[in-house]
Design a protein around this motif. Structure first.
Motif, mmCIF file in Angstrom:
data_model
loop_
_atom_site.group_PDB
_atom_site.id
_atom_site.type_symbol
_atom_site.label_atom_id
_atom_site.label_comp_id
_atom_site.label_asym_id
_atom_site.label_seq_id
_atom_site.Cartn_x
_atom_site.Cartn_y
_atom_site.Cartn_z
ATOM 1 N N LYS A 62 76.068 -2.275 28.460
ATOM 2 C CA LYS A 62 75.858 -0.879 27.890
ATOM 3 C C LYS A 62 77.192 -0.784 29.525
ATOM 4 O O LYS A 62 77.433 0.862 28.954
ATOM 5 N N ASN A 63 77.600 -1.117 30.215
ATOM 6 C CA ASN A 63 77.840 -0.366 31.405
ATOM 7 C C ASN A 63 78.776 -1.043 32.004
ATOM 8 O O ASN A 63 78.998 -2.015 33.353
ATOM 9 N N LEU A 64 80.099 -2.245 31.402
ATOM 10 C CA LEU A 64 81.048 -3.508 31.756
ATOM 11 C C LEU A 64 81.489 -2.879 33.155
ATOM 12 O O LEU A 64 82.137 -3.534 34.139
ATOM 13 N N THR A 65 82.024 -1.845 33.231
ATOM 14 C CA THR A 65 82.524 -1.116 34.964
ATOM 15 C C THR A 65 81.477 -0.735 36.174
ATOM 16 O O THR A 65 81.907 -0.893 37.383
ATOM 17 N N GLY A 66 80.305 -1.498 35.594
ATOM 18 C CA GLY A 66 79.264 -0.536 36.404
ATOM 19 C C GLY A 66 78.807 -1.074 37.300
ATOM 20 O O GLY A 66 79.722 -2.870 37.716
#
Length: 69
Positions: A41-45
């Protein structure tokens, strides 16, 4: 643990992921000795990297029902 360059990582969702966007993880294959894991849900995290043998033991424990929620 050593730093791993994940800029070229190809990610795949866990087979336990569902289609409604629940608590999902993605992993990337092809990194010697480590398994990168991130929140789908947080692909750039951030991504965490686990020793391959530790990740394998964790997945086996999940499959065998050895972990409780």
């Amino acid at each position: 643990m050593r730093s791993v360059d994940l800029s070229a990582a190809s990610w795949r969702k866990s087979s336990y992921s569902n289609s409604d966007g629940g608590a999902c993880v993605e992993i990337s294959d092809g990194f010697a000795g480590v398994v990168p894991v991130r929140d789908s849900k947080n692909l750039t995290g951030p991504a965490l990297t686990f020793a391959a043998d530790g990740w394998s033991a964790f997945v086996s424990a999940v499959r065998n029902g050895e972990l409780s929620a």
